[in-house]
Design a protein around this motif. Structure first.
Motif, PDB file in Angstrom:
ATOM      1  N   ALA A 136       2.470  -6.061   8.900  1.00  0.00           N
ATOM      2  CA  ALA A 136       2.681  -4.905   8.021  1.00  0.00           C
ATOM      3  C   ALA A 136       3.901  -4.138   8.500  1.00  0.00           C
ATOM      4  O   ALA A 136       4.050  -3.891   9.704  1.00  0.00           O
ATOM      5  CB  ALA A 136       1.466  -3.996   8.006  1.00  0.00           C
ATOM      6  N   VAL A 137       4.759  -3.785   7.577  1.00  0.00           N
ATOM      7  CA  VAL A 137       5.929  -2.960   7.857  1.00  0.00           C
ATOM      8  C   VAL A 137       5.790  -1.681   7.036  1.00  0.00           C
ATOM      9  O   VAL A 137       5.673  -1.734   5.812  1.00  0.00           O
ATOM     10  CB  VAL A 137       7.241  -3.680   7.488  1.00  0.00           C
ATOM     11  CG1 VAL A 137       8.435  -2.741   7.647  1.00  0.00           C
ATOM     12  CG2 VAL A 137       7.424  -4.930   8.339  1.00  0.00           C
ATOM     13  N   ASN A 144       8.323   7.815  -1.382  1.00  0.00           N
ATOM     14  CA  ASN A 144       8.665   6.389  -1.359  1.00  0.00           C
ATOM     15  C   ASN A 144       8.263   5.690  -0.072  1.00  0.00           C
ATOM     16  O   ASN A 144       8.722   4.589   0.222  1.00  0.00           O
ATOM     17  CB  ASN A 144      10.171   6.193  -1.595  1.00  0.00           C
ATOM     18  CG  ASN A 144      10.491   4.797  -2.106  1.00  0.00           C
ATOM     19  OD1 ASN A 144       9.703   4.193  -2.832  1.00  0.00           O
ATOM     20  ND2 ASN A 144      11.650   4.278  -1.739  1.00  0.00           N
ATOM     21  N   TRP A 145       7.397   6.309   0.728  1.00  0.00           N
ATOM     22  CA  TRP A 145       6.921   5.705   1.972  1.00  0.00           C
ATOM     23  C   TRP A 145       5.724   4.814   1.656  1.00  0.00           C
ATOM     24  O   TRP A 145       4.825   5.198   0.915  1.00  0.00           O
ATOM     25  CB  TRP A 145       6.528   6.789   2.964  1.00  0.00           C
ATOM     26  CG  TRP A 145       6.309   6.299   4.362  1.00  0.00           C
ATOM     27  CD1 TRP A 145       7.250   6.161   5.343  1.00  0.00           C
ATOM     28  CD2 TRP A 145       5.068   5.899   4.948  1.00  0.00           C
ATOM     29  NE1 TRP A 145       6.666   5.701   6.501  1.00  0.00           N
ATOM     30  CE2 TRP A 145       5.331   5.534   6.286  1.00  0.00           C
ATOM     31  CE3 TRP A 145       3.763   5.814   4.466  1.00  0.00           C
ATOM     32  CZ2 TRP A 145       4.340   5.089   7.151  1.00  0.00           C
ATOM     33  CZ3 TRP A 145       2.772   5.370   5.321  1.00  0.00           C
ATOM     34  CH2 TRP A 145       3.062   5.012   6.652  1.00  0.00           C
ATOM     35  N   ALA A 146       5.726   3.597   2.214  1.00  0.00           N
ATOM     36  CA  ALA A 146       4.656   2.643   1.917  1.00  0.00           C
ATOM     37  C   ALA A 146       4.558   1.619   3.041  1.00  0.00           C
ATOM     38  O   ALA A 146       5.443   1.521   3.900  1.00  0.00           O
ATOM     39  CB  ALA A 146       4.923   1.944   0.584  1.00  0.00           C
ATOM     40  N   CYS A 147       3.479   0.855   3.020  1.00  0.00           N
ATOM     41  CA  CYS A 147       3.279  -0.238   3.966  1.00  0.00           C
ATOM     42  C   CYS A 147       3.264  -1.551   3.192  1.00  0.00           C
ATOM     43  O   CYS A 147       2.541  -1.693   2.192  1.00  0.00           O
ATOM     44  CB  CYS A 147       1.968  -0.073   4.735  1.00  0.00           C
ATOM     45  SG  CYS A 147       1.947   1.360   5.836  1.00  0.00           S
ATOM     46  N   ALA A 187       0.867  -1.178   0.000  1.00  0.00           N
ATOM     47  CA  ALA A 187       0.000   0.000   0.000  1.00  0.00           C
ATOM     48  C   ALA A 187       0.901   1.223   0.000  1.00  0.00           C
ATOM     49  O   ALA A 187       1.611   1.474   0.985  1.00  0.00           O
ATOM     50  CB  ALA A 187      -0.907  -0.001   1.224  1.00  0.00           C
ATOM     51  N   ALA A 188       0.900   1.965  -1.105  1.00  0.00           N
ATOM     52  CA  ALA A 188       1.786   3.118  -1.255  1.00  0.00           C
ATOM     53  C   ALA A 188       0.982   4.405  -1.137  1.00  0.00           C
ATOM     54  O   ALA A 188      -0.011   4.597  -1.842  1.00  0.00           O
ATOM     55  CB  ALA A 188       2.503   3.068  -2.596  1.00  0.00           C
ATOM     56  N   GLN A 189       1.419   5.285  -0.259  1.00  0.00           N
ATOM     57  CA  GLN A 189       0.745   6.560  -0.074  1.00  0.00           C
ATOM     58  C   GLN A 189       1.188   7.547  -1.141  1.00  0.00           C
ATOM     59  O   GLN A 189       2.382   7.680  -1.416  1.00  0.00           O
ATOM     60  CB  GLN A 189       1.043   7.124   1.314  1.00  0.00           C
ATOM     61  CG  GLN A 189       0.250   8.383   1.640  1.00  0.00           C
ATOM     62  CD  GLN A 189       0.586   8.923   3.024  1.00  0.00           C
ATOM     63  OE1 GLN A 189       1.305   8.289   3.780  1.00  0.00           O
ATOM     64  NE2 GLN A 189       0.063  10.089   3.344  1.00  0.00           N
ATOM     65  N   ASP A 216      12.053  -0.421   0.647  1.00  0.00           N
ATOM     66  CA  ASP A 216      11.450  -1.735   0.427  1.00  0.00           C
ATOM     67  C   ASP A 216      11.345  -2.505   1.742  1.00  0.00           C
ATOM     68  O   ASP A 216      12.342  -3.008   2.267  1.00  0.00           O
ATOM     69  CB  ASP A 216      12.294  -2.526  -0.579  1.00  0.00           C
ATOM     70  CG  ASP A 216      11.652  -3.859  -0.945  1.00  0.00           C
ATOM     71  OD1 ASP A 216      10.506  -4.118  -0.507  1.00  0.00           O
ATOM     72  OD2 ASP A 216      12.293  -4.645  -1.669  1.00  0.00           O
ATOM     73  N   GLY A 217      10.139  -2.641   2.244  1.00  0.00           N
ATOM     74  CA  GLY A 217       9.923  -3.370   3.485  1.00  0.00           C
ATOM     75  C   GLY A 217       9.456  -4.791   3.285  1.00  0.00           C
ATOM     76  O   GLY A 217       9.180  -5.491   4.263  1.00  0.00           O
ATOM     77  N   ALA A 218       9.373  -5.255   2.036  1.00  0.00           N
ATOM     78  CA  ALA A 218       8.846  -6.600   1.768  1.00  0.00           C
ATOM     79  C   ALA A 218       9.682  -7.707   2.408  1.00  0.00           C
ATOM     80  O   ALA A 218       9.122  -8.631   3.005  1.00  0.00           O
ATOM     81  CB  ALA A 218       8.724  -6.821   0.260  1.00  0.00           C
TER      82      ALA A 218
END
Length: 228
Positions: free
Chosen positions: A204-205, A186-189, A179-181, A210-212
């Motif tokens: 969720a990170v 480049n901030w996303a969950c 989920a990209a704001q 890249d938090g995947a």
């Protein structure tokens, strides 16, 4: 010096936009009541509290120091979202997915030691009466993700945020998505959900970058602990 001032101003503006919008990413802790502080509660074996990964374990997996944030023992109400069919994608840890059939639930957020919200990890464990109900909640989640490439979410204060969702093709009991704001540098969950026995667990990170990989590591360890 001017560059440092501009960079600091940019980061402050980013945090000002990001922190209120964590709830809009489906994390939900921003509006959930916090647990009272004080002596740590007794944690009984076999409960969702016992299955939760502690701050030290999550910090090790994330490679950064995290401290406990808010917790909730029930899913939050569905979010206000447009289009309406995006309620699941916008609120994957809310009643839009978990409904009312669960028999135990825990959502816990850990955040960066500075408390800025620039880096957060959310764990959710929802235990259902049987495996069929857990699988049904998982299908609700995956079906909802396929219906929604993007949405606009409104929080309780009337603030809006635009999000774009990118989901991988789900396996039988695992799905991962991002989920990209919009306009958030480049901030996303990064999310992952799994069915294990009678439980639907999620991780969720949220971070810039890249938090995947971190999400997968934490989800692996959490799913290994959940026995329900």
């Amino acid at each position: 010096m001017r560059r440092r001032v501009r960079a600091l101003r940019h980061w402050r503006l980013l945090l000002a936009a990001v922190v209120p919008c964590l709830v809009l990413a489906g994390i939900g802790w921003w509006v959930w009541p916090q647990q009272p502080t004080g002596l740590p509660p007794h944690i009984a074996e076999g409960t969702v509290q016992a299955d939760l990964l502690g701050p030290d374990s999550v910090s090790r997996l994330a490679g950064t120091t995290l401290v406990p944030g808010p917790q909730s023992n029930r899913p939050h109400a569905p979010l206000t979202v447009a289009p309406s069919e995006c309620a699941v994608a916008a609120g994957p840890t809310t009643q839009s997915v978990y409904g009312q059939a669960w028999k135990a639930f825990l959502s816990a957020t850990y955040q960066d030691a500075g408390g800025s919200g620039a880096y957060t990890v959310n764990q959710v464990i929802g235990v259902f009466p049987d495996g069929e109900k857990a699988a049904a909640a998982f299908r609700t989640l995956t079906d909802g993700l396929t219906k929604c490439p993007s949405s606009t979410v409104t929080d309780q204060a009337g603030r809006t945020a635009k999000w774009a969702y990118t989901a991988r093709a789900p396996f039988t009991v695992v799905v991962a998505w991002k989920a990209a704001q919009d306009s958030a540098a480049n901030w996303a969950c990064y999310h992952q959900a799994r069915v294990t026995g009678t439980s639907l667990v999620q991780v969720a990170v949220c971070q810039a970058g890249d938090g995947a990989p971190t999400t997968s590591r934490i989800a692996d360890e959490l799913a290994g602990k959940v026995t329900g």
